[in-house]
Design an enzyme around this catalytic site. Sequence first.
Site, PDB file in Angstrom:
ATOM      1  N   TRP A  61      -5.193   0.786  10.456  1.00 34.09           N
ATOM      2  CA  TRP A  61      -5.290   0.672   9.001  1.00 34.09           C
ATOM      3  C   TRP A  61      -4.938  -0.736   8.536  1.00 34.09           C
ATOM      4  O   TRP A  61      -5.468  -1.212   7.536  1.00 34.09           O
ATOM      5  CB  TRP A  61      -4.384   1.703   8.349  1.00 34.09           C
ATOM      6  CG  TRP A  61      -4.508   1.777   6.855  1.00 34.09           C
ATOM      7  CD1 TRP A  61      -3.529   1.526   5.939  1.00 34.09           C
ATOM      8  CD2 TRP A  61      -5.664   2.133   6.084  1.00 34.09           C
ATOM      9  NE1 TRP A  61      -4.002   1.697   4.663  1.00 34.09           N
ATOM     10  CE2 TRP A  61      -5.318   2.081   4.722  1.00 34.09           C
ATOM     11  CE3 TRP A  61      -6.975   2.494   6.427  1.00 34.09           C
ATOM     12  CZ2 TRP A  61      -6.218   2.350   3.693  1.00 34.09           C
ATOM     13  CZ3 TRP A  61      -7.870   2.778   5.404  1.00 34.09           C
ATOM     14  CH2 TRP A  61      -7.491   2.702   4.059  1.00 34.09           C
ATOM     15  N   TYR A  87       0.835  -1.203   0.000  1.00 28.17           N
ATOM     16  CA  TYR A  87       0.000   0.000   0.000  1.00 28.17           C
ATOM     17  C   TYR A  87       0.872   1.255   0.000  1.00 28.17           C
ATOM     18  O   TYR A  87       0.639   2.189  -0.784  1.00 28.17           O
ATOM     19  CB  TYR A  87      -0.922  -0.017   1.220  1.00 28.17           C
ATOM     20  CG  TYR A  87      -1.727   1.242   1.399  1.00 28.17           C
ATOM     21  CD1 TYR A  87      -2.732   1.585   0.489  1.00 28.17           C
ATOM     22  CD2 TYR A  87      -1.480   2.107   2.461  1.00 28.17           C
ATOM     23  CE1 TYR A  87      -3.476   2.751   0.645  1.00 28.17           C
ATOM     24  CE2 TYR A  87      -2.213   3.266   2.631  1.00 28.17           C
ATOM     25  CZ  TYR A  87      -3.205   3.586   1.726  1.00 28.17           C
ATOM     26  OH  TYR A  87      -3.924   4.753   1.880  1.00 28.17           O
ATOM     27  N   GLU A 115     -11.664   4.410   4.953  1.00 30.39           N
ATOM     28  CA  GLU A 115     -11.193   5.296   6.017  1.00 30.39           C
ATOM     29  C   GLU A 115     -12.240   5.479   7.107  1.00 30.39           C
ATOM     30  O   GLU A 115     -11.909   5.585   8.293  1.00 30.39           O
ATOM     31  CB  GLU A 115     -10.769   6.643   5.415  1.00 30.39           C
ATOM     32  CG  GLU A 115      -9.422   6.550   4.706  1.00 30.39           C
ATOM     33  CD  GLU A 115      -9.330   7.422   3.474  1.00 30.39           C
ATOM     34  OE1 GLU A 115     -10.235   8.258   3.272  1.00 30.39           O
ATOM     35  OE2 GLU A 115      -8.370   7.256   2.711  1.00 30.39           O
TER      36      GLU A 115
END
Length: 212
Positions: free
Chosen positions: A49, A19, A41
Amino acid sequence: MTTKRCTWVSMDNPLMLEYHDLEWGVPVHDDRKHFEFLVLEAAQAGLSWSIVLKKREGYRRAFSEFDPEKVARYTESRIQKLTLDPAIIRNRMKIEAAVRNARALLAIQEEFGSFDVYCWRFVDGRPKVNRWKATREIPATSSESDAFSKDLKHRGFSFVGSTVVYAHMQAVGMVNDHLADCFRYREIRRLDSVIARADSPARQRSRTAPAP
């Protein structure tokens, strides 16, 4: 030589590594990708995350490949079914917010032509480039995310506090918050220079769109 990366990246987490190296901070000009990050999000709120990244494919399946037109039509029974889906974070409020936000996003598309044009107005159509030396210097919000968040809420979005919105801005390249010594910092700056020379349609339209 060892490749320098942002210090928040765990070398033991392949998903996080990929990512960071391929997505985070790359300028996005696709509405479906914007919606994907908004969903993820919002799902992250109160969590890490890394947890969200592990469930990303589950979210992709559950939310119709992040197609806002399809998600906007989700019924109460579909929402209830998603609260039982172990492939995503089964928080009803966050799931309902994704559906509500899809509907609000479609309204923005109708008004501005695209959600992308709407988003990039908050940074005048050009990424804001910072030059942080340490992760602790990176803010959780900014004046731009405050304004962006306020306007999204006014338009009916949920789970779009300034912190969530700033994370969105980082993810979609509206702000370059890679540390200055990270190899991606310069790569993304060069990428933006290429885009600037091409003068993307979103950037052209953002100059003529009404100010937020």
